[in-house]
Scaffold this motif. Sequence first.
Motif, PDB file in Angstrom:
ATOM      1  N   MET A  12       1.032  -1.209  -0.036  1.00 28.18           N
ATOM      2  CA  MET A  12       0.261   0.235   0.134  1.00 28.18           C
ATOM      3  C   MET A  12       0.696   1.222  -0.080  1.00 28.18           C
ATOM      4  O   MET A  12       1.688   1.531   0.927  1.00 28.18           O
ATOM      5  N   ASP A  13       0.905   2.069  -1.072  1.00 29.04           N
ATOM      6  CA  ASP A  13       1.533   3.190  -1.329  1.00 29.04           C
ATOM      7  C   ASP A  13       1.007   4.236  -0.626  1.00 29.04           C
ATOM      8  O   ASP A  13      -0.087   4.549  -0.511  1.00 29.04           O
ATOM      9  N   ASP A  14       1.995   5.262  -0.140  1.00 26.24           N
ATOM     10  CA  ASP A  14       1.333   6.688   0.510  1.00 26.24           C
ATOM     11  C   ASP A  14       0.413   6.435   1.358  1.00 26.24           C
ATOM     12  O   ASP A  14      -0.682   7.250   1.537  1.00 26.24           O
ATOM     13  N   PHE A  15       0.812   5.523   2.453  1.00 25.63           N
ATOM     14  CA  PHE A  15      -0.068   5.310   3.603  1.00 25.63           C
ATOM     15  C   PHE A  15      -0.306   6.766   4.314  1.00 25.63           C
ATOM     16  O   PHE A  15       0.819   7.323   4.720  1.00 25.63           O
ATOM     17  N   LEU A  38       5.062   4.154   4.095  1.00 27.02           N
ATOM     18  CA  LEU A  38       5.018   5.503   4.656  1.00 27.02           C
ATOM     19  C   LEU A  38       5.811   6.529   4.380  1.00 27.02           C
ATOM     20  O   LEU A  38       6.912   6.403   4.403  1.00 27.02           O
ATOM     21  N   ASP A  39       5.128   7.452   3.581  1.00 33.74           N
ATOM     22  CA  ASP A  39       6.000   8.564   3.162  1.00 33.74           C
ATOM     23  C   ASP A  39       5.933   9.808   4.216  1.00 33.74           C
ATOM     24  O   ASP A  39       5.376  10.390   4.675  1.00 33.74           O
ATOM     25  N   LEU A  40       7.674   9.814   4.717  1.00 33.88           N
ATOM     26  CA  LEU A  40       7.710  10.755   5.695  1.00 33.88           C
ATOM     27  C   LEU A  40       7.449  12.084   5.332  1.00 33.88           C
ATOM     28  O   LEU A  40       7.143  13.080   6.157  1.00 33.88           O
ATOM     29  N   ALA A  67       9.587   2.987   5.144  1.00 31.79           N
ATOM     30  CA  ALA A  67       9.549   4.353   5.318  1.00 31.79           C
ATOM     31  C   ALA A  67      10.070   4.985   3.925  1.00 31.79           C
ATOM     32  O   ALA A  67      11.157   4.882   3.604  1.00 31.79           O
ATOM     33  N   GLU A  68       9.495   6.037   3.366  1.00 27.19           N
ATOM     34  CA  GLU A  68      10.029   6.507   2.253  1.00 27.19           C
ATOM     35  C   GLU A  68      10.253   8.089   2.612  1.00 27.19           C
ATOM     36  O   GLU A  68       9.786   8.676   3.422  1.00 27.19           O
ATOM     37  N   GLY A  69      11.149   8.691   1.778  1.00 24.32           N
ATOM     38  CA  GLY A  69      11.258   9.990   1.738  1.00 24.32           C
ATOM     39  C   GLY A  69      12.030  10.312   2.919  1.00 24.32           C
ATOM     40  O   GLY A  69      12.235  11.240   3.675  1.00 24.32           O
TER      41      GLY A  69
HETATM   42 CA    CA Z   1       5.084   6.496  -1.983  1.00 20.37          CA
END
Ligand code: CA
Length: 533
Positions: free
Chosen positions: A160-163, A183-185, A216-218
């Motif tokens: 699940m992208d961009d939770f 999870l995008d920080l 965790a992204e970003g």
């Molecule tokens: Ca994303």
Amino acid sequence: MGMSESELIKRFDEAIANNYICPFYQMQINHSTKRLVGAEALMRWIDPVYGVQYPNDFIPVFEKNGLINKADIHIFECVCKFLKKCILKGLNLIPISVNLSRYDLLIDNLVEILENIRIKYNVPVKYLRVEITESAAVNGMDSIKKAINQFHNYGYIVEMDDFGSGYSSLNILKDLDFDIIKLDLRFFSECNNGREGIIISSVVNMSKWLNTPIIAEGVEKNNQADYLRSIGCNYIQGYLYSKPTEESEFEKLIINITHESAISNKIDSLYEFDTIKLWEPNSDGTYIFNNLMPASAIFSYNNHNIEILKVNKKYITELGMHLNEYDIMHLDHNKKFIDNYFEVFENTLQKAIDSKQEEKCIAWYQYYSKCCKEDKICIESRIQMIGTNGNEYLFLETINNITRQIHEYEELNLSEKRFRYASEQINIYAWEYDVSTKEMRPCFRCMRDLGLPPLLKNYPEPVIENGIFPADYADMYRDWHKQIENGVKELEAVIPLTPNRVPFLVRYTTEFDENGRPLKAYGSAELIIQNNK
Ligand code: CA
Ligand code: C2E
Ligand code: CA
């Protein structure tokens, strides 16, 4: 240089045919082990005339004009080709995630189309993951559910992208069977009021309960990654480790970095039971924990960080601070220890990890509650490790609040000190007589003034022999010790003691056990001040 919308549309087919549209790859790293766990394929349009174009500039155009399906399927095929090439070169592979637009999910046979490509390149399905963005839920849940099921049937991992970016993240978690959460920080960086930490740690916590790993992204800074690790989120994708890179660069990266087998959030249980059962509201494990166990908590321990995941009612009562579950789970657990008791506690955890047995620990804590304000309490804990996942350990703790006993003991100690001090002042000699062993332990003053050793056996014979007790009182004094043995409570007489025969008021008080049997007698000899002197 940016391309206009009409330019993008006009040159789309050419860009696909010539691979101007192609994936860049961004590594996903386990921050604890520094190993490579996967990568995400990110679409780029590398135009010979206009240069590099970024998705934010062309994906909305593709989505508007129905080109997105073709573009995404093309990227999927590029990824399969790349994986195939790596297999042929004998490289160590990692799973690669491919992004799907919400418009892709509207294609009826999307999963079959992708599956046919995968088979064409003969890439094992474990090396392919798909990312579905949370915002795809605007189409309604049905198309997502259907896609997830189909992907699962073929063995794909679905992320699940961009939770957290949408409005119904919790419903999505509850209703959809995702394997990994992204999870995008950057979604959180706008609020700097401390709320982001709380939200992020709650999401990470929740993901543990659901056994769903988080990437965790970003993540751009080391301190962000360290924070994430401290709350139990190890998987990191971001500029901190690498920017998205073109295929040939990425190939070099995956050769030069150690790989880690699979992303997992599963806590390896040491025992027969599945630790997830502890989280299921209706499982036996939950029932036993809540109703039959003594005051207990389950907490995780990771990189000097303790996080309480679950407590039962008895635990709350035992603390006696009128806190509720929410308060307890949201305390900063490292800070509630007084003095060096955190160290003491950590040492016990290490012992429990090493021994795999229950270990005991006594520690002091400072708790705060609205009704009790600040209070120091002493807890005896029995701690056992029940699971582990790399650097993270799961413990079961049962507690016993022993604050009252400690205070009583301290008071006793204090009164004994006071007594000693007082006896110095008022000319009292004191001793302790053990009924069963016939041993006598004199006070410091007896030892100093009368030259007695710290322990006298076969009492009272030694003091009769050395003349501290006069011979004419000896039989009476021997008889006292028989009376004590027979259960007399108190004895008292004036006896001329010491070679100088100075009159002392000699007293005995007997202490009994719970069955009324005499244990010890406390003797004292008080100098009688003679007024006629
Ligand atoms: Ca994303
Ligand atoms: P996304 O799926 O959330 O991808 C992550 C984006 O964050 C990527 O942007 C990546 O380059 C960027 N990023 C990664 N780490 C950092 C960091 O530490 N700091 C910052 N500031 N950014 C970081 P990119 O490549 O520009 O892609 C933007 C979005 O376009 C993606 O967001 C995704 O929604 C979409 N997209 C990209 N490739 C595809 C694709 O092949 N198909 C579809 N349908 N959408 C795609
Ligand atoms: Ca993505």
